[in-house]
Write a protein that holds these residues in place. Structure first.
Motif, PDB file in Angstrom:
ATOM      1  N   SER A  48     -25.765   6.621  -8.297  1.00 43.46           N
ATOM      2  CA  SER A  48     -25.740   7.729  -9.257  1.00 43.46           C
ATOM      3  C   SER A  48     -24.850   8.839  -8.714  1.00 43.46           C
ATOM      4  N   THR A  56     -24.162  10.105 -13.901  1.00 46.07           N
ATOM      5  CA  THR A  56     -23.717   8.754 -14.226  1.00 46.07           C
ATOM      6  C   THR A  56     -24.431   7.791 -13.294  1.00 46.07           C
ATOM      7  N   THR A  57     -24.959   6.691 -13.837  1.00 43.43           N
ATOM      8  CA  THR A  57     -25.662   5.706 -13.010  1.00 43.43           C
ATOM      9  C   THR A  57     -25.046   4.317 -13.204  1.00 43.43           C
ATOM     10  N   ILE A  58     -25.078   3.530 -12.114  1.00 45.98           N
ATOM     11  CA  ILE A  58     -24.671   2.122 -12.159  1.00 45.98           C
ATOM     12  C   ILE A  58     -25.712   1.330 -11.386  1.00 45.98           C
ATOM     13  N   ASP A  60     -25.832  -2.699 -11.419  1.00 43.24           N
ATOM     14  CA  ASP A  60     -25.307  -3.909 -12.044  1.00 43.24           C
ATOM     15  C   ASP A  60     -24.784  -4.853 -10.970  1.00 43.24           C
ATOM     16  N   GLU A  98     -21.235  -2.178 -15.619  1.00 40.62           N
ATOM     17  CA  GLU A  98     -21.650  -1.327 -16.735  1.00 40.62           C
ATOM     18  C   GLU A  98     -22.163   0.003 -16.211  1.00 40.62           C
ATOM     19  N   ILE A  99     -21.773   1.065 -16.896  1.00 38.51           N
ATOM     20  CA  ILE A  99     -22.224   2.402 -16.542  1.00 38.51           C
ATOM     21  C   ILE A  99     -23.384   2.772 -17.456  1.00 38.51           C
ATOM     22  N   GLY A 100     -24.464   3.230 -16.834  1.00 41.95           N
ATOM     23  CA  GLY A 100     -25.621   3.729 -17.597  1.00 41.95           C
ATOM     24  C   GLY A 100     -26.168   2.730 -18.587  1.00 41.95           C
ATOM     25  N   THR A 105     -17.659   0.846 -18.962  1.00 40.89           N
ATOM     26  CA  THR A 105     -17.584   0.014 -17.758  1.00 40.89           C
ATOM     27  C   THR A 105     -16.605   0.636 -16.769  1.00 40.89           C
ATOM     28  N   VAL A 106     -16.750   0.246 -15.525  1.00 30.00           N
ATOM     29  CA  VAL A 106     -15.811   0.620 -14.476  1.00 30.00           C
ATOM     30  C   VAL A 106     -15.375  -0.671 -13.791  1.00 30.00           C
TER      31      VAL A 106
END
Length: 158
Positions: A48, A56-58, A60, A98-100, A105-106
């Motif tokens: 985060s 923003t959180t990831i 994945d 995937e973001i949140g 996406t990043v």
């Protein structure tokens, strides 16, 4: 307000590798090189970041194609063991996280370098299977079985 970030990244890789040892197994120092292809699972866990825009959180994981290259030196410690010093460089291409809630996406490439120290134990006195005389080489051809003469075979009872 400064941007703060925290989280963890992990990777698990499985590769099929080809390694080439230079010189014969009876040499005291043997350099080697190699390369491999496979798959890597890259995970970002509980990441985060907080800034003035928001949080923003990831969380994945993705599995993707990977490759590695490496080189090193084996130092002989007798007939049945050696000490190894090596380097590996692994790349897992284009992982997309995937973001949140999944609305964005990043994309990232995962790259990993490792220096490795190892102890090799050989199950035979000779590292080459088929090295009958211990000189580090294999025979050019395998011995052939004797051929039977054409015609009648004597079973010893007539």
């Amino acid at each position: 307000m400064a941007t703060e970030a925290e989280g963890a990244m992990e990777s698990l890789s499985v590769n099929a590798n080809i390694w080439y040892d230079f010189f014969k197994p009876t040499d005291g120092v043997r350099p080697y090189i190699g390369a491999g292809l496979g798959a890597s699972q890259v995970a970002i866990k509980d990441f985060s970041t907080t800034s003035t825009v928001g949080t923003t959180t990831i969380d994945d994981k993705q599995t993707t194609f990977s490759y590695q290259i490496g080189a090193g030196i084996n130092f002989s410690m007798g007939d049945s063991s050696s000490l190894s010093l090596g380097y590996r460089y692994l790349v897992a291409n284009k992982t997309e996280f995937e973001i949140g809630d999944g609305s964005a996406t990043v994309e990232s490439d995962y790259k990993h370098s490792a220096v490795m120290l190892g102890l090799n134990m050989y199950l035979r006195d000779n590292a080459l299977i088929g090295d009958e005389d211990g000189d580090g080489s294999q025979p050019a051809t395998r011995p052939r079985r004797p051929t039977r003469p054409a015609g009648r075979v004597d079973h010893g009872g007539e």
